[in-house]
Motif scaffolding. Structure first.
Motif, short mmCIF file in Angstrom:
data_model
loop_
_atom_site.label_atom_id
_atom_site.label_comp_id
_atom_site.label_asym_id
_atom_site.label_seq_id
_atom_site.Cartn_x
_atom_site.Cartn_y
_atom_site.Cartn_z
N ASN A 77 0.80 -1.23 0.00
CA ASN A 77 0.00 0.00 0.00
C ASN A 77 0.83 1.28 0.00
O ASN A 77 0.28 2.35 0.22
CB ASN A 77 -0.92 0.02 1.22
CG ASN A 77 -1.99 -1.02 1.12
OD1 ASN A 77 -2.38 -1.40 0.03
ND2 ASN A 77 -2.46 -1.50 2.25
N GLN A 78 2.13 1.18 -0.24
CA GLN A 78 2.96 2.38 -0.26
C GLN A 78 2.62 3.24 -1.46
O GLN A 78 2.16 2.75 -2.49
CB GLN A 78 4.45 2.00 -0.23
CG GLN A 78 4.92 1.15 -1.38
CD GLN A 78 5.37 1.96 -2.58
OE1 GLN A 78 5.68 3.13 -2.47
NE2 GLN A 78 5.41 1.32 -3.72
N GLN A 79 2.83 4.55 -1.35
CA GLN A 79 2.44 5.49 -2.40
C GLN A 79 3.62 6.23 -3.03
O GLN A 79 3.43 7.15 -3.81
CB GLN A 79 1.47 6.53 -1.82
CG GLN A 79 0.17 5.95 -1.36
CD GLN A 79 -0.65 5.40 -2.50
OE1 GLN A 79 -0.76 6.02 -3.55
NE2 GLN A 79 -1.19 4.22 -2.32
N TRP A 80 4.85 5.88 -2.69
CA TRP A 80 6.01 6.59 -3.23
C TRP A 80 6.41 6.08 -4.60
O TRP A 80 6.75 6.85 -5.49
CB TRP A 80 7.21 6.42 -2.32
CG TRP A 80 7.16 7.22 -1.07
CD1 TRP A 80 6.12 7.95 -0.59
CD2 TRP A 80 8.22 7.38 -0.14
NE1 TRP A 80 6.45 8.53 0.60
CE2 TRP A 80 7.74 8.19 0.90
CE3 TRP A 80 9.50 6.89 -0.07
CZ2 TRP A 80 8.52 8.54 1.97
CZ3 TRP A 80 10.27 7.23 1.01
CH2 TRP A 80 9.78 8.05 2.02
N LEU A 81 6.43 4.78 -4.78
CA LEU A 81 6.91 4.15 -6.00
C LEU A 81 5.74 3.60 -6.81
O LEU A 81 4.66 3.37 -6.27
CB LEU A 81 7.87 3.01 -5.67
CG LEU A 81 9.07 3.37 -4.77
CD1 LEU A 81 9.83 2.12 -4.41
CD2 LEU A 81 9.95 4.38 -5.46
N GLN A 82 5.97 3.37 -8.10
CA GLN A 82 4.93 2.77 -8.93
C GLN A 82 4.59 1.36 -8.44
O GLN A 82 3.43 0.99 -8.36
CB GLN A 82 5.40 2.69 -10.39
CG GLN A 82 5.56 4.03 -11.04
CD GLN A 82 4.23 4.72 -11.28
OE1 GLN A 82 3.20 4.07 -11.36
NE2 GLN A 82 4.26 6.03 -11.37
N PHE B 36 2.34 10.15 4.61
CA PHE B 36 2.02 11.52 4.28
C PHE B 36 3.09 12.18 3.42
O PHE B 36 2.84 13.23 2.83
CB PHE B 36 1.78 12.34 5.55
CG PHE B 36 0.57 11.89 6.30
CD1 PHE B 36 -0.70 12.14 5.80
CD2 PHE B 36 0.70 11.20 7.49
CE1 PHE B 36 -1.82 11.71 6.49
CE2 PHE B 36 -0.42 10.77 8.17
CZ PHE B 36 -1.68 11.03 7.67
N ALA B 37 4.26 11.60 3.34
CA ALA B 37 5.32 12.17 2.50
C ALA B 37 4.97 12.07 1.02
O ALA B 37 5.49 12.83 0.21
CB ALA B 37 6.64 11.46 2.79
N ALA B 38 4.09 11.15 0.66
CA ALA B 38 3.66 11.04 -0.73
C ALA B 38 2.87 12.27 -1.17
O ALA B 38 2.78 12.56 -2.36
CB ALA B 38 2.83 9.78 -0.93
N ILE C 111 10.78 6.43 17.78
CA ILE C 111 11.27 6.79 16.44
C ILE C 111 10.57 5.96 15.38
O ILE C 111 10.18 6.48 14.32
CB ILE C 111 12.81 6.62 16.37
CG1 ILE C 111 13.48 7.71 17.19
CG2 ILE C 111 13.29 6.67 14.93
CD1 ILE C 111 14.96 7.57 17.29
N MET C 112 10.36 4.67 15.64
CA MET C 112 9.66 3.84 14.67
C MET C 112 8.21 4.27 14.49
O MET C 112 7.70 4.34 13.36
CB MET C 112 9.72 2.36 15.07
CG MET C 112 11.05 1.74 14.74
SD MET C 112 11.11 -0.02 15.03
CE MET C 112 9.63 -0.62 14.36
N MET C 113 7.51 4.60 15.58
CA MET C 113 6.12 5.05 15.47
C MET C 113 6.04 6.37 14.71
O MET C 113 5.15 6.56 13.86
CB MET C 113 5.49 5.21 16.86
CG MET C 113 5.15 3.91 17.53
SD MET C 113 4.18 4.11 19.04
CE MET C 113 5.13 5.25 19.99
N LEU C 114 6.95 7.28 14.98
CA LEU C 114 6.95 8.56 14.29
C LEU C 114 7.24 8.38 12.81
O LEU C 114 6.53 8.94 11.96
CB LEU C 114 7.99 9.48 14.92
CG LEU C 114 8.11 10.87 14.32
CD1 LEU C 114 6.85 11.67 14.63
CD2 LEU C 114 9.33 11.57 14.86
N CYS C 115 8.22 7.58 12.49
CA CYS C 115 8.62 7.39 11.10
C CYS C 115 7.53 6.66 10.31
O CYS C 115 7.14 7.11 9.23
CB CYS C 115 9.93 6.60 11.07
SG CYS C 115 10.61 6.40 9.44
#
Length: 90
Positions: free
Chosen positions: A21-26, A75-77, A65-69
């Motif tokens: 479900n990632q939105q950065w890559l095709q 949202f970076a997408a 750090i893991m929860m934040l990242c």
């Protein structure tokens, strides 16, 4: 300290990019090498943090750090510019 942060962030990014479900890559990264490398990086980040912090503080910092990242990576997408349609407006 720097290795702890770099390994944990790199591992989280690899885990995110290998998810379907990632939105950065095709297409997501393949699971076999990249997800396992992400898990190894995250766990080695925990070992680095436990080498200079008390164990309970190291575990707390690692989890935060893991929860934040992992919470902010989707949202970076939204920062990517929109893809232009190939059909031009007339």
């Amino acid at each position: 300290m720097l290795m702890f942060i770099v390994l944990t962030l790199t591992g989280c990014v690899l885990l995110y990019l290998s998810h379907s479900n990632q939105q950065w890559l095709q297409r997501p990264l393949s699971i076999r090498p990249w997800r396992w490398l992400g898990v190894a990086a995250v766990l080695s980040g925990l070992l680095f943090s436990a080498s200079y912090l008390p164990v309970n503080s190291a575990l707390f910092a690692w989890l935060v750090i893991m929860m934040l990242c992992i919470g902010l990576l989707p949202f970076a997408a939204l920062l990517k510019p929109p893809v232009e349609d190939s059909v031009s407006e007339r």
